[in-house]
Design an enzyme around this catalytic site. Structure first.
Site, mmCIF file in Angstrom:
data_model
loop_
_atom_site.group_PDB
_atom_site.id
_atom_site.type_symbol
_atom_site.label_atom_id
_atom_site.label_comp_id
_atom_site.label_asym_id
_atom_site.label_seq_id
_atom_site.Cartn_x
_atom_site.Cartn_y
_atom_site.Cartn_z
ATOM 1 N N HIS A 74 2.619 8.238 10.974
ATOM 2 C CA HIS A 74 3.290 9.329 11.694
ATOM 3 C C HIS A 74 4.153 8.810 12.840
ATOM 4 O O HIS A 74 5.129 9.446 13.216
ATOM 5 C CB HIS A 74 2.266 10.360 12.161
ATOM 6 C CG HIS A 74 1.709 11.165 11.032
ATOM 7 N ND1 HIS A 74 1.712 12.538 10.995
ATOM 8 C CD2 HIS A 74 1.135 10.775 9.853
ATOM 9 C CE1 HIS A 74 1.165 12.966 9.857
ATOM 10 N NE2 HIS A 74 0.803 11.904 9.162
ATOM 11 N N GLY A 88 11.102 5.297 14.957
ATOM 12 C CA GLY A 88 10.303 4.490 14.050
ATOM 13 C C GLY A 88 8.992 4.085 14.697
ATOM 14 O O GLY A 88 8.416 4.848 15.497
ATOM 15 N N ASP A 90 7.613 2.873 17.205
ATOM 16 C CA ASP A 90 7.969 2.572 18.598
ATOM 17 C C ASP A 90 6.975 3.142 19.595
ATOM 18 O O ASP A 90 7.240 3.158 20.805
ATOM 19 C CB ASP A 90 9.378 3.110 18.907
ATOM 20 C CG ASP A 90 9.449 4.634 18.747
ATOM 21 O OD1 ASP A 90 8.426 5.257 18.339
ATOM 22 O OD2 ASP A 90 10.521 5.208 19.019
ATOM 23 N N SER A 92 6.207 6.183 20.094
ATOM 24 C CA SER A 92 6.609 7.462 20.712
ATOM 25 C C SER A 92 5.520 8.527 20.585
ATOM 26 O O SER A 92 5.387 9.379 21.461
ATOM 27 C CB SER A 92 7.919 7.976 20.108
ATOM 28 O OG SER A 92 7.767 8.250 18.728
ATOM 29 N N HIS A 200 -4.078 7.158 0.898
ATOM 30 C CA HIS A 200 -4.942 8.326 0.703
ATOM 31 C C HIS A 200 -6.227 8.000 -0.054
ATOM 32 O O HIS A 200 -7.038 8.878 -0.300
ATOM 33 C CB HIS A 200 -4.153 9.462 0.032
ATOM 34 C CG HIS A 200 -3.248 10.193 0.975
ATOM 35 N ND1 HIS A 200 -2.441 11.244 0.610
ATOM 36 C CD2 HIS A 200 -3.025 10.013 2.310
ATOM 37 C CE1 HIS A 200 -1.772 11.686 1.662
ATOM 38 N NE2 HIS A 200 -2.093 10.951 2.709
ATOM 39 N N THR A 201 -6.434 6.731 -0.419
ATOM 40 C CA THR A 201 -7.732 6.326 -0.969
ATOM 41 C C THR A 201 -8.805 6.231 0.113
ATOM 42 O O THR A 201 -10.001 6.196 -0.196
ATOM 43 C CB THR A 201 -7.646 4.991 -1.734
ATOM 44 O OG1 THR A 201 -8.933 4.683 -2.263
ATOM 45 C CG2 THR A 201 -7.206 3.834 -0.848
ATOM 46 N N ASP A 218 -10.428 11.512 -2.333
ATOM 47 C CA ASP A 218 -11.035 10.995 -3.561
ATOM 48 C C ASP A 218 -12.539 10.921 -3.343
ATOM 49 O O ASP A 218 -13.026 11.247 -2.248
ATOM 50 C CB ASP A 218 -10.421 9.649 -4.019
ATOM 51 C CG ASP A 218 -10.832 8.462 -3.171
ATOM 52 O OD1 ASP A 218 -11.564 8.636 -2.165
ATOM 53 O OD2 ASP A 218 -10.421 7.330 -3.505
ATOM 54 N N THR A 220 -14.424 8.412 -3.111
ATOM 55 C CA THR A 220 -14.869 7.202 -2.410
ATOM 56 C C THR A 220 -13.997 6.927 -1.171
ATOM 57 O O THR A 220 -13.311 5.911 -1.099
ATOM 58 C CB THR A 220 -14.778 5.979 -3.357
ATOM 59 O OG1 THR A 220 -13.436 5.910 -3.875
ATOM 60 C CG2 THR A 220 -15.766 6.070 -4.502
ATOM 61 N N ASP A 225 -10.137 1.737 -3.055
ATOM 62 C CA ASP A 225 -10.124 1.511 -4.496
ATOM 63 C C ASP A 225 -9.034 2.367 -5.140
ATOM 64 O O ASP A 225 -8.258 3.011 -4.440
ATOM 65 C CB ASP A 225 -11.504 1.845 -5.085
ATOM 66 C CG ASP A 225 -11.886 3.298 -4.848
ATOM 67 O OD1 ASP A 225 -11.085 4.063 -4.272
ATOM 68 O OD2 ASP A 225 -13.007 3.683 -5.242
#
Ligand code: HEM
Ligand SMILES: *[C@@H]1O[C@H](CO)[C@@H](O)[C@H](O)[C@H]1NC(C)=O
Ligand SMILES: *[C@@H]1O[C@H](CO)[C@@H](O)[C@H](O)[C@H]1NC(C)=O
Length: 361
Positions: A74, A88, A90, A92, A200-201, A218, A220, A225
């Site tokens: 983010h 980017g 940085d 912020s 997102h694993t 997920d 796990t 994984d």
């Protein structure tokens, strides 16, 4: 052919020699116990210990570790080629936290920043570097993860990022891919967006459906994984919390949440084959996540001006797991979206059903 093999062998020998020369050049830090290739990285060991003890519950892949990774994205993604590539990675989101954590896609990050800020303040590291260091360290706590690279010396933000640059789970695939393509002077290709979503694993949602905080993406969430890529490809049957939440799709596993964006990326013809290619391919997961995450962590920065401090990031625990269908589910439950390649044939995990029948509206 034989010459080519010999040449390859010589290259390997040269590489090994270069690597061992590098090893001999390591310096001992003032603490007397840690060694690094660049002395400028020495202060990071005390920061590492502080974060592990006071944020990550002694080196765990805990909720704070997941949030630390989310924060790297983010902060980093808030840069736009259309408006001149300001911003980017940085810092912020930490420097102007009152402004940026009020943006809708940053929901929940106010708490993370509030936890991280005092730790940043007691070390000589700027917020931009701190966020990315904490994220790389956080990932190293998750068994199966790659050792992420960390570079030190970012320039920091002088202004907050504008709203509207962080993707939302209710955005269309076109919106998401356009946004990533516009992030930085080079941008991200479609496949790189899939690589980045490997994150997102080790993830859960607290605020998509606030009634069911901590619902993982997920089965796990404490292991790095490929189950995330498998489970998002299954026919969805159930909502863990409320039905009809914006940005959420039915998942195939009770207690799990599927973001609409992940659901659509797994099925769109620009991304589906790349998505499927990660299923049961931990080596690819490692290699491509390192690439995508490093790029995020350097958005708006010039890598040539930074110091490579990757050797401060611990080597994560290795795991040896096969991707498996959740109990009672099998290849029959796959919503095949990649037209070129069949979904891999995999075993189903033993145990009681976690999937529930389709919910009737
Ligand atoms: C299409 C792009 C993406 C969208 C729409 C998206 C959306 C979301 C949403 C809605 C959540 C749940 C937040 C909450 O309610 O607590 C989440 C969690 C998370 N995201 Fe993403 N994300 C995207 C890409 C990424 C990328 C590229 C990374 C990192 C490289 C990342 C890392 C994470 C992590 C680690 C969490 C879990 C946080 C926790 O467990 O508390 N995401 N994401
Ligand atoms: C960034 O903007 C410049 C100038 O408008 C443009 O020429 C270039 O193609 C853009 N890069 C990307 C990746 O969109
Ligand atoms: C994807 O599908 C759309 C419409 O369904 C089509 O116009 C497009 O050419 C397809 N793209 C690829 C890469 O196959």
């Amino acid at each position: 052919m034989a010459f080519k093999t010999l040449a390859t062998l010589l290259t390997i020998v040269a590489t090994v020699q270069a690597a061992s020369t590098g090893l001999t050049k390591r310096v001992v830090c003032p603490d007397g116990k840690n060694t690094v290739t660049n002395a400028a990285c020495c202060p990071l060991f005390a920061l590492r210990d502080d974060l592990q003890r006071n944020l990550f519950n002694n080196g765990a892949c805990n909720a704070e570790a997941h949030e630390a990774l989310r924060l790297t994205f983010h902060d980093g993604i808030a840069i736009s080629n259309k408006t001149g590539n300001h911003g980017g990675a940085d810092g912020s989101i930490m420097i102007f936290d009152r402004i940026e954590t009020a943006f809708h896609p940053n929901i929940g990050l106010d708490e993370v920043v509030a936890q991280q800020k005092p730790i940043q303040a007691r070390h000589s590291i700027n917020p931009a570097d701190f966020i990315q260091f904490a994220g790389a360290l956080a990932v190293s706590n998750c068994p199966g993860a790659p050792q992420l690279p960390f570079f030190l010396g970012r320039k920091v933000a002088t202004a907050p990022a504008p709203d509207g640059l962080v993707p939302e789970p209710f955005h269309t695939v076109e919106q998401i891919l356009d946004r990533f393509a516009d992030a930085g002077p080079v941008g991200f290709e479609d496949v790189e967006v899939v690589w980045a979503l490997s994150a997102h694993t080790i993830a859960a949602a607290n605020d998509v459906d606030p009634n069911t905080p901590g619902t993982p993406f997920d089965s796990t969430p404490a292991i790095f994984d490929t189950q995330f890529f498998l489970e998002t490809q299954l026919h969805g049957t159930t909502f863990t919390g409320r039905t009809g939440v914006k940005g959420e799709e039915r998942s195939a596993v009770r207690g799990e949440m599927r973001l609409q964006s992940d659901h659509l990326l797994a099925r769109h013809n620009r991304t589906a084959c790349e998505w499927q290619s990660f299923v049961n391919n931990p080596q690819k997961l490692h290699d491509r996540f390192i690439d995508a995450w490093l790029k995020i962590s350097l958005l708006g920065q010039d890598q040539d001006l930074l110091t490579d401090c990757s050797d401060v990031i611990p080597v994560p625990k290795t795991i040896n797991v096969q991707a498996t269908f959740p109990p009672t589910l099998s290849n029959k439950n796959v919503e095949q979206a990649c037209a070129d390649t069949a979904f891999p044939t995999l075993a189903s995990a033993p145990g009681p059903a976690t999937a529930v029948p389709p919910v009737r509206r």
